[in-house]
Structure formats: structure tokens, C-alpha cells
Design a protein around this motif. Structure first.
Motif, PDB file in Angstrom:
ATOM      1  N   MET A 172       0.839  -1.196   0.000  1.00 31.54           N
ATOM      2  CA  MET A 172       0.000   0.000   0.000  1.00 31.54           C
ATOM      3  C   MET A 172       0.871   1.241   0.000  1.00 31.54           C
ATOM      4  O   MET A 172       1.928   1.285   0.631  1.00 31.54           O
ATOM      5  CB  MET A 172      -0.906   0.021   1.242  1.00 31.54           C
ATOM      6  N   MET A 173       0.413   2.248  -0.714  1.00 35.98           N
ATOM      7  CA  MET A 173       0.956   3.602  -0.643  1.00 35.98           C
ATOM      8  C   MET A 173      -0.169   4.494  -0.129  1.00 35.98           C
ATOM      9  O   MET A 173      -1.228   4.590  -0.754  1.00 35.98           O
ATOM     10  CB  MET A 173       1.416   4.086  -2.015  1.00 35.98           C
ATOM     11  N   GLN A 174       0.040   5.111   1.029  1.00 32.76           N
ATOM     12  CA  GLN A 174      -0.957   6.056   1.540  1.00 32.76           C
ATOM     13  C   GLN A 174      -0.414   7.476   1.391  1.00 32.76           C
ATOM     14  O   GLN A 174       0.680   7.782   1.868  1.00 32.76           O
ATOM     15  CB  GLN A 174      -1.296   5.769   3.005  1.00 32.76           C
ATOM     16  N   ILE A 175      -1.190   8.329   0.738  1.00 35.57           N
ATOM     17  CA  ILE A 175      -0.742   9.685   0.427  1.00 35.57           C
ATOM     18  C   ILE A 175      -1.895  10.668   0.572  1.00 35.57           C
ATOM     19  O   ILE A 175      -3.066  10.296   0.499  1.00 35.57           O
ATOM     20  CB  ILE A 175      -0.190   9.780  -1.014  1.00 35.57           C
ATOM     21  N   GLU A 176      -1.548  11.923   0.758  1.00 40.31           N
ATOM     22  CA  GLU A 176      -2.548  12.974   0.660  1.00 40.31           C
ATOM     23  C   GLU A 176      -2.974  13.093  -0.804  1.00 40.31           C
ATOM     24  O   GLU A 176      -2.134  13.229  -1.699  1.00 40.31           O
ATOM     25  CB  GLU A 176      -1.976  14.307   1.149  1.00 40.31           C
ATOM     26  N   ALA A 177      -4.263  13.030  -1.051  1.00 39.91           N
ATOM     27  CA  ALA A 177      -4.757  13.163  -2.420  1.00 39.91           C
ATOM     28  C   ALA A 177      -6.195  13.661  -2.385  1.00 39.91           C
ATOM     29  O   ALA A 177      -7.028  13.139  -1.642  1.00 39.91           O
ATOM     30  CB  ALA A 177      -4.665  11.836  -3.182  1.00 39.91           C
ATOM     31  N   HIS A 178      -6.461  14.680  -3.189  1.00 34.63           N
ATOM     32  CA  HIS A 178      -7.776  15.307  -3.306  1.00 34.63           C
ATOM     33  C   HIS A 178      -7.748  16.139  -4.581  1.00 34.63           C
ATOM     34  O   HIS A 178      -6.700  16.202  -5.266  1.00 34.63           O
ATOM     35  CB  HIS A 178      -8.062  16.168  -2.064  1.00 34.63           C
ATOM     36  N   PRO A 179      -8.834  16.777  -4.962  1.00 40.38           N
ATOM     37  CA  PRO A 179      -8.828  17.492  -6.248  1.00 40.38           C
ATOM     38  C   PRO A 179      -7.797  18.604  -6.358  1.00 40.38           C
ATOM     39  O   PRO A 179      -7.432  18.985  -7.480  1.00 40.38           O
ATOM     40  CB  PRO A 179     -10.262  18.037  -6.338  1.00 40.38           C
ATOM     41  N   TYR A 180      -7.318  19.152  -5.249  1.00 40.33           N
ATOM     42  CA  TYR A 180      -6.268  20.161  -5.316  1.00 40.33           C
ATOM     43  C   TYR A 180      -4.870  19.558  -5.316  1.00 40.33           C
ATOM     44  O   TYR A 180      -3.883  20.268  -5.483  1.00 40.33           O
ATOM     45  CB  TYR A 180      -6.388  21.129  -4.134  1.00 40.33           C
TER      46      TYR A 180
END
Length: 333
Positions: free
Chosen positions: A196-204
Motif C-alpha cells: 500500500m501507498m498512503q498519500i494525501e490526495a484530493h482534487p487540489y
């Protein structure tokens, strides 16, 4: 309506040894005094993916909520996916085992479904008996407390992660907050590929190159802070004006689908192939955040929301370490 709710639960709770339930429940910032009841309520409402970390300072209470839910027959342990994370002060190989053992003890579990390296940052070791969770300061009582790095290579940390994987304490291991360069490096020496790679991700912050690299290497991705700024308002790390929920493309999709702007943004995250871990303590928001499987966004809507990307990172050690912990420590360019 009842059939739709049942179908939603079936889809959000899918779990196999290699597939994480796509909608998780984030435990960051949940107050210890209400955390056990909040976790219990989340499980009662159908959540089967809990995203925890030693640094959150509430794993003992999370464990209490899990235990009560299991004792009450809300689900079985095999139906529950529990993630936790290795903190920065325990990056040396010999410190990884006691770190996961502490999390398991607090969570009252025999194993974790997933254990992640929380940050690609090694800090000076702080024994569990001295202070737990250790946090970012080496010595909070010092006249000028500051973050103190340690000379521990990430390859050594991964050896410790592979040790606890081999011991069966974590069924899968992975990483958080890595960039493409660090992922290339990790894949060059890992005997156990990150699951798994957990990252901050959202439309911005769409992170397209990193998602593409993960897909090329069959590494699933979990997006934290999937609603962007909303996770950071109370920390003064974002402003209300930075909320993606007021963007025209989001509002138009919400109007067409009859869903809330938050549901549209969360659906965008799932539809692009990532798991998501929104956080809330409100039962009505828990229900809203999980009701994402009875609608789809069109290709045009997906593209217009993705086009909102500003490479805006809210959770950036290069910013908050200097501001709050008296050391400039960037990990992203």
C-alpha cells in the motif's frame, strides 16, 4: 432505499487479503475521551476499514471501541481491516518490533491487516517507556524544544517492517508520504513489495505521476484527507476559502447526481481507483461519507474535478516542521 443501503455496505466493506475496503474511517484527531464510542458507532454503521496510527494518541481508545463491537457481534475480526503506522522515532530495525507490539497491545489485536511507515523521516529514538506517543519534539521540556533527525536509512526501516511481516504481526506492510523517487528506491531493495501507498490526495493535489507509478507496480493507493482543506481548518493549516466543495464543477456534479458536494469529491477519489479515509465524529456524516456506491460521475465530471489540481499540499513537513517543531525538514520538492 433499504436495498441501496445494503448494497452500499456490501461494496464499502469488501475485504480480501490483498484488497482494502474502499471507504475507511480515519482516526486522526479523534479525541480520546470520545474515540471508543465513535469507533463503535462507525463499525455499527457498516465501516470495516479503520485507519489508525500510534502518533494519533488514541489507539488504546480505538481498541476499546473495537473490542466492544466484536463482543457485541457487530462483526468478526476477519471482517475488519485495521491499519496502523510506525512512528518516526522507531525507524531503526530493532525498534520496529516493539512499536508494532505496543500498537497491537493498545488495539487489543493479535495482528494488523496493514502496517505503514508513517513518514519517510527518521527521528532520534524515544523509548516507549519515556514518552508515548513520542511526537515531533525530541524533548518537549527543553528550553528550546525541536525535532531532532536520526541517521537511519529507509532501507533499514523496511528491513524491520519485513521482520514483523514475517512474524505474522502485520499481514501486509506499506508506506505513507513517499514520493516517486523514494518509491523507485524502495522497490530496488524490498524483498517484500509494499502492499500500500498512503498519500494525501484530493482534487487540489491529484498526484497523477505517483498514482501512475503505483499502478505500474500493482501497488494500491489510499488517499488521506480526501476532502482537502476540511481536515486542516481547525489546525490553521488551511482556510475556508480553500475548500474544494464550493468549486463550480463539484457543485454542478452534486446537482446532477442529487448528492452533496462532499459525496461528489469522495466519489471522485474512489472512482479514480484509490481507497479513501474520511474522518468525522458525526453519525450523519459517517452515513453520508459511505453512501458513494449508488451513483457515478461522468468522464467529463471526473476530468473537470481533476482539472482543479493546484499541487496544493496541506500536510507538508517542509512547512509544518519549521513552523511548529523548530526545524526545516522538507521531503517534497
Amino acid at each position: 432505499m433499504q436495498h441501496r443501503q445494503q448494497k452500499t455496505k456490501e461494496l464499502m466493506n469488501t475485504k480480501t487479503l490483498t484488497q482494502i475496503p474502499p471507504v475507511g474511517f480515519g482516526l486522526w484527531k479523534l479525541p480520546p475521551e470520545t474515540c471508543a464510542d465513535t469507533v463503535y458507532k462507525a463499525i455499527e454503521l457498516g465501516y470495516r476499514h479503520l485507519d489508525s496510527a500510534s502518533d494519533y494518541g488514541n489507539e488504546r481508545e480505538v481498541g476499546m471501541g473495537i473490542k466492544r463491537a466484536l463482543n457485541d457481534g457487530l462483526c468478526t475480526r476477519d471482517e475488519l481491516w485495521v491499519t496502523s503506522k510506525l512512528w518516526n522515532t522507531h525507524h531503526a530495525r530493532e525498534h520496529v518490533l516493539p512499536a508494532i507490539e505496543k500498537s497491537l497491545s493498545d488495539l487489543q489485536l493479535d495482528y494488523l491487516d496493514l502496517y505503514l511507515v508513517h513518514f519517510p523521516i527518521a527521528q532520534t529514538y524515544v523509548p516507549i517507556e519515556t514518552r508515548y506517543p513520542a511526537g515531533w519534539f525530541f524533548d518537549p521540556a527543553a528550553d528550546a524544544p525541536r525535532m531532532v533527525p536520526a541517521k537511519v536509512p529507509l532501507s533499514e526501516t523496511w528491513q524491520g517492517m519485513e521482520d514483523i511481516h514475517a512474524a505474522g504481526l502485520a499481514r501486509q506492510i506499506g508506506v505513507c508520504n513517499y514520493n516517486t523517487g523514494l518509491l523507485h528506491d524502495l522497490l530496488s531493495y524490498a524483498h517484500v513489495k509494499p502492499a500500500m501507498m498512503q498519500i494525501e490526495a484530493h482534487p487540489y493535489l491529484t498526484q497523477e505521476p505517483l498514482l501512475r507509478l503505483c499502478a505500474m507496480n500493482d501497488i494500491p493507493v489510499t488517499a488521506f484527507s480526501p476532502l482537502g482543506a476540511l481536515s486542516y481548518l481547525e489546525l490553521d493549516m488551511a482556510t475556508q476559502q480553500e475548500s474544494v466543495l464550493s468549486q463550480q464543477s463539484v457543485l454542478e456534479a452534486a446537482k446532477r447526481t442529487g448528492k452533496t458536494p462532499a459525496q461528489v469529491v469522495l466519489r471522485w477519489g474512489i472512482q479514480r481507483g484509490t481507497a479513501i479515509i474520511p474522518k468525522t465524529s458525526k453519525p450523519e456524516r459517517m452515513i453520508e461519507n459511505a453512501a458513494l456506491f449508488d451513483f457515478e460521475l461522468s468522464d467529463a465530471e471526473m476530468q473537470s474535478i481533476s482539472a482543479l489540481n493546484q499541487n496544493r499540499r496541506f500536510n507538508d513537513p517542509g512547512v509544518f516542521c519549521a513552523q511548529a517543531f523548530n526545524r526545516f525538514h522538507p521531503i517534497y520538492d
